[in-house]
Design an enzyme around this catalytic site. Structure first.
Site, short mmCIF file in Angstrom:
data_model
loop_
_atom_site.label_atom_id
_atom_site.label_comp_id
_atom_site.label_asym_id
_atom_site.label_seq_id
_atom_site.Cartn_x
_atom_site.Cartn_y
_atom_site.Cartn_z
N ASN A 90 -7.62 0.41 -3.21
CA ASN A 90 -6.21 0.77 -3.04
C ASN A 90 -5.37 0.40 -4.26
O ASN A 90 -4.44 1.12 -4.65
CB ASN A 90 -5.64 0.11 -1.80
CG ASN A 90 -5.85 -1.40 -1.80
OD1 ASN A 90 -6.98 -1.86 -1.65
ND2 ASN A 90 -4.78 -2.17 -1.97
N HIS A 147 -10.29 -4.78 -7.35
CA HIS A 147 -9.77 -3.42 -7.06
C HIS A 147 -8.83 -3.35 -5.86
O HIS A 147 -8.20 -2.32 -5.65
CB HIS A 147 -10.93 -2.43 -6.92
CG HIS A 147 -11.74 -2.56 -5.67
ND1 HIS A 147 -12.38 -1.49 -5.09
CD2 HIS A 147 -12.03 -3.63 -4.89
CE1 HIS A 147 -13.03 -1.88 -4.02
NE2 HIS A 147 -12.84 -3.17 -3.88
N HIS A 148 -8.67 -4.43 -5.07
CA HIS A 148 -7.68 -4.41 -3.99
C HIS A 148 -6.32 -4.93 -4.44
O HIS A 148 -5.32 -4.71 -3.75
CB HIS A 148 -8.16 -5.27 -2.82
CG HIS A 148 -9.34 -4.70 -2.09
ND1 HIS A 148 -9.37 -3.41 -1.63
CD2 HIS A 148 -10.53 -5.25 -1.74
CE1 HIS A 148 -10.53 -3.18 -1.04
NE2 HIS A 148 -11.26 -4.28 -1.10
N ALA A 149 -6.27 -5.64 -5.55
CA ALA A 149 -5.01 -6.24 -5.99
C ALA A 149 -4.01 -5.16 -6.40
O ALA A 149 -4.33 -4.27 -7.19
CB ALA A 149 -5.27 -7.20 -7.15
#
Length: 602
Positions: free
Chosen positions: A90, A45-47
């Site tokens: 993000n 989920h940060h990629a």
């Protein structure tokens, strides 16, 4: 790079992880399974679309969501992505920020943008853009330490109402377990039962089509038992009972903050945002109206009027801020009160959530102190320290109270101006200063700033003028110490000169169990109450008795002077006509004591 570690197998593992998320979702849509949990690594989920970060290479859940939309069309057009990882996703937010068909809801520790990934991108104000406005919901915890109760409360108040209104065709969970109890990085306290309850609520959506995809987590045992509890729930087992159902004050505040923001886009959330309606109706903030009413009442009853205060900026809240009796400069005791605005207690309509005036009450115990002081012949200066300074061009939107640092600064500037222009230079026989609530900080800061005379003598300015300090501190107010780095006796003076009433459950009493409070806190009195208005009411007699005792000499002189004036103004036929009758009589000393005298002789 940013928390990225590579080996020759990293690309293959990353593709397998994204493919695992796709297969889990496809299996549900093909009705091969009712729901699924994808135990995949690395997380995603940060990629972002052009950057790997935070242990993430490909953003697994958004890839799976797009694949489902492409493969199944209208049968899987609207997708809810629920992210309970302790960090903000993000990359997920970036992928769907303008997409009306993907609702992204993230519950994460934010700490004002200090928690990873740092910045304001995960705050409550990022709600989507264009067609996706309102489809991005961030629930940013202000602190770590969130509990089951905080997460369940957020689900009940925000997540489920919005999700039910959105009516998704499928639910995908970005299921990081780093908010779990025992994870030292997340430092939160969500139990396996808490995760089970959240899963159970999500299963009421989209005909139960829920795909749970593993994200973060740094304690293997916490991940294992939490994921197992989620899996059991997906298989139909009821969640275990929660042991904690009361959200923390920080969690409650965050949920209410998000509610007010998202109510602009989701009519199902109450209360709805009234700002535009208020602009059309020329609404005014009630705290300014109440102060205006107070000013009129104090003028009508006690002839108190405005004192001029020089300002560097404009605000409606400065009108009527400082009121004084007309005799404030005379040689008599002076009571100066710095206080927070009065409190309003209301019972909203259970259906509309509106506050009706007939079910709203104003509580203002400070007024009773003013009334008593005026009746006793004391001069009074009443200084109101607003919790929010109304802008000249008011937006009419909900506003948090100004930050304590800003309020303390404003209050100190006000106190300093009053001290230099109206208190220190007047003829008052005694100076009593009272601080109520957070306004108490202005008194301590005033004392510290006026420690020494400008003539560089060893005479403390405030020590010469102040007779007594009274303060009332609720359980929500911070304590402020008074200690000088150059004068070892200053804190002793403060202890002798002060009477600090502190709420019964204030944290300072916990410390007092093992060690007596330092002199720098002043003379502390533990109140049996915690609310300011109740404390003001309960301790009123004690404060009044203290002021009466300290002004005994002035009151005696006042009575003596009044008697002399009356004697001088009365018509007298002869001096003998005003003498007392023969026999024993008493003379009154200046302090009110009496002594017997011998009988008069003809």
């Amino acid at each position: 790079m940013d928390s990225i570690y590579l080996s020759k197998n990293s690309p293959l593992c990353a593709r397998l992880s994204a493919g695992g998320a796709i297969e889990a979702c496809f299996s549900i849509q093909r009705k091969e399974v009712k729901n699924a949990i994808a135990v995949i690594r690395p997380p995603g989920h940060h990629a972002e679309y052009d950057q790997a970060m935070g242990f993430c290479f490909f953003n697994n859940v958004p890839i799976a969501a797009r694949a489902c939309q492409k493969e199944f069309g209208d049968d899987c057009r609207k997708i809810l992505i629920l992210d309970w990882d302790v960090h903000h996703g993000n990359g997920v937010q970036q992928a769907f920020y303008d997409d009306p068909n993907v609702l992204y809801i993230s519950l994460h520790v934010h700490q004002g943008g200090k928690f990873y990934p740092a910045g304001d991108y995960g705050d409550h104000l990022h709600c989507g853009t264009g067609a996706g406005l309102g489809k991005n919901v961030n629930i940013p915890w202000k602190t770590a330490g969130m509990t089951d109760a905080d997460y369940v409360y957020a689900f009940q108040q925000i997540v489920m109402p919005i999700a039910q209104d959105f009516a998704p065709d499928m639910v995908i969970v970005s299921a990081g377990f780093d908010a779990a109890e025992g994870d030292m990085l997340g430092k939160c306290h969500v139990s396996p039962a808490g995760y089970a309850h959240m899963t159970h609520m999500l299963m009421s959506l989209a005909d139960g089509k829920v795909a749970v995809c593993l994200e973060g987590g740094y304690n293997l045992r916490s991940i294992a038992i939490s994921a197992l509890s989620v899996t059991r729930t997906l298989m139909g087992e009821p969640p275990e009972r929660l042991t904690n159902t009361e959200p923390t004050s920080s969690g409650f505040d965050t949920v209410q903050l998000v509610l007010r923001q998202q109510a602009k886009y989701w009519p199902c959330l109450l209360p709805n945002d009234p700002s535009q309606h208020l602009k059309n109706l020329k609404g005014e903030r009630l705290h300014d109206i109440i102060r205006e009413w107070q000013a009129k009442t104090l003028f009508d009853n006690f002839e108190m009027s405005n004192l001029f205060i020089a300002r560097s900026k404009l605000s409606k809240s400065f009108e009527n801020q400082v009121l004084a009796t007309s005799n404030y400069y005379e040689e008599r005791p002076l009571l100066v009160i710095f206080h927070d605005p009065p409190e309003v207690i209301g019972v909203p309509d259970p259906r509309t959530h509106k506050l009706e005036l007939h079910n709203t009450w104003l509580t203002d115990m400070v007024k009773t102190y003013v009334e008593w002081a005026v009746k006793q012949g004391l001069a009074v200066i009443d200084a109101n320290v607003p919790k929010y300074l109304t802008e000249v061009e008011d937006t009419k939107e909900y506003e948090e109270a100004d930050k304590l640092e800003m309020r303390a600064k404003e209050a100190f500037q006000l106190a300093s101006y009053l001290w230099e222009n109206y208190i220190e230079v007047n003829e008052a026989s005694h100076v009593f200063i009272m601080g109520v609530g957070t306004a108490y900080a202005s008194i301590v800061n005033l004392l510290k700033a006026n420690a020494w005379n400008t003539a560089d003598t060893d005479v403390e300015r405030c020590r010469d003028r102040i007779t007594k300090i009274y303060s009332f501190i609720s359980d929500q107010d911070a304590m402020h110490s008074y200690k000088s780095a150059t004068d070892d006796f200053l804190d002793r003076w403060y202890r002798d000169i002060s009477m600090i009433f502190v709420a019964e459950n204030h944290f300072i009493w916990e410390k007092a169990k093992t060690k007596a409070p330092s002199k720098r806190w002043g003379t502390l009195v533990q109140s049996p109450h915690s609310e300011i208005q109740e404390m003001l009411s309960y301790h009123k007699d004690r404060v009044e008795e203290s002021m009466l005792e300290l002004t005994e000499d002035w009151r005696a002189r006042r009575i003596s002077s009044a008697s002399a004036d009356e004697l001088a103004q009365s018509p007298m036929k002869s001096p003998v006509s005003k003498l007392p009758p023969l026999g024993n009589f008493a003379l009154t000393s200046p302090r009110g004591r009496t002594k017997a005298t011998s009988p008069l002789k003809a």
